[in-house]
Design an enzyme around this catalytic site. Structure first.
Site, short mmCIF file in Angstrom:
data_model
loop_
_atom_site.label_atom_id
_atom_site.label_comp_id
_atom_site.label_asym_id
_atom_site.label_seq_id
_atom_site.Cartn_x
_atom_site.Cartn_y
_atom_site.Cartn_z
N SER A 131 1.52 -6.68 7.46
CA SER A 131 0.41 -6.31 6.68
C SER A 131 0.28 -7.14 5.35
CB SER A 131 0.63 -4.80 6.41
OG SER A 131 -0.29 -4.46 5.48
N GLU A 133 -0.56 -5.82 3.05
CA GLU A 133 -0.02 -4.57 1.79
C GLU A 133 1.48 -5.10 1.57
OE1 GLU A 133 -2.01 -2.16 0.84
OE2 GLU A 133 -0.38 -1.15 -0.47
N TYR A 155 4.54 2.32 2.37
CA TYR A 155 4.10 1.46 3.66
C TYR A 155 4.44 0.07 3.46
CZ TYR A 155 0.98 -0.49 6.99
OH TYR A 155 0.34 -1.27 7.90
#
Ligand code: GDD
Length: 329
Positions: A131, A133, A155
């Site tokens: 990701s 992220e 996460y």
């Protein structure tokens, strides 16, 4: 013999589009589903209803990432050529509330899967969904496959662990294992608690008189949003190469949450100012900045480029909500 693919997270947005993509290419597709009391399978319901597909070219198996025996059994029975690992707790905001289970599933779940793959009698090709992220607050923009990770959410940290493990297993144990570094990707099948779907759904409901207002967190937050259908094509392409390597998939364009609001509300003829308000409940303890990707490697090696643009995507998502509720699209 048709090629066989196994997908973890098959009932999710990406899993369902990937299933369609693979079936369209003659694959036998197997999916791992969790045995829970309420099964979320609506994204695949059109395939279950098709007698020429369900239990013919599409098969589901009960197993769980936190129950390695079940997963190992499915891997041995199916003996897939390609394994797409998409499962995990994927909501960034929620990961601040449930960090331990997020890391257990996303980080440790991936490591357990790698350990199983390493022991398989027949080698396979593994795709792991990483990701954007993971970059958190990067020093450079746009990011590419070499940009250092600086996650700012549980996460993101869990995904960094999983992604790094995939790299280690590729290098140390010679697995054909690939990370896709996926920027935000949306569609009418997006989960309802992600911001694009939440906005498109509300715009449609307000337009049709089923809702009055929409409460959002930080509307100045910006993301690189693409279309999930483009991204699953990238996943598949990344496993069709002679040499396994990581690929970043992104549109390369930043938009704000406010831009999503404006496109969605305008597409149904509404003035967003009369309906949208900010609510601190939806603010996050930390937000990434400048997450915008450079997908040059995917373009050069895979011939991948996104085909569906931001406005088209948000407009389609909003009209799909209206169609679903029976209102005029
Ligand atoms: N969900 C949500 N709800 N987000 C909101 C809201 C709201 O009411 N209001 C503002 N936002 C902001 C969030 O704070 C964030 O900055 C942005 O909208 C996007 O939020 P999400 O749609 O929840 O996506 P995400 O960027 O946190 O995570 C998604 O993309 C990642 C790729 O970068 C997920 O799909 C992750 O699983 C994925 O890895």
């Amino acid at each position: 013999m048709p090629p066989k693919a196994l997908i973890t997270g098959i009932t999710g947005q990406d899993g369902s589009y990937l299933t369609e993509w693979l079936l369209g290419r003659g694959y036998e597709v197997h999916g791992v589903v969790r045995r829970t009391s309420s099964l979320e399978r609506s994204r695949l319901s059109h395939l279950y209803a098709d007698g020429s597909v369900y239990n013919q070219t599409l098969h589901l198996h009960y197993a769980d990432l936190d129950d390695p025996t079940t997963l190992r059994r499915v891997l041995l029975r199916v003996a897939p050529d390609e394994l797409y690992h998409l499962a995990g707790q994927s909501h960034v905001g929620l990961s601040f509330d449930i960090p331990e289970s997020t890391c257990e599933m996303t980080a440790m779940g991936t490591l357990r899967l790698l350990e199983m793959v390493r022991d398989l009698p027949k080698p396979l090709r593994l795709f792991h969904a990483g990701s954007s992220e993971m970059f958190g607050r990067p020093a450079v923009a746009p990011q590419n496959e070499e940009t250092p990770f600086q996650p700012c959410s549980p996460y993101g940290a869990a995904k960094v662990f999983a992604t790094q493990m995939v790299r280690i297993y590729r290098e140390a144990h010679g697995l054909y294992a690939v990370n896709g570094i996926l920027y935000n990707h949306e569609s009418p099948r997006r989960g309802e608690n992600f911001v694009t779907r939440k906005i498109c759904r509300a715009a449609a409901a307000i337009r049709d008189g089923r809702q009055k207002e929409l409460s959002l967190g930080d509307t100045s937050a910006r993301r690189d949003w693409g279309d999930a259908r483009d991204y699953v094509r990238g996943m598949w392409l990344s496993l069709q190469q002679d040499t396994p390597r990581d690929y970043l998939f992104a549109s390369g364009v930043l938009h704000s949450v406010q831009d999503v609001v404006e496109v969605a509300f305008a597409s149904v003829g509404l003035d967003w100012r009369q309906h949208v308000r900010q609510d601190p409940r939806f603010m996050r303890p930390a937000e990434p900045t400048n997450l915008v990707g450079d997908a040059s490697r995917a373009r050069a090696i895979l011939g991948w480029k996104p085909e569906i643009g931001f406005e088209q995507l948000i407009t389609e998502m909003t009209s799909a909500e209206r169609a679903q509720s029976g209102a005029a699209a």
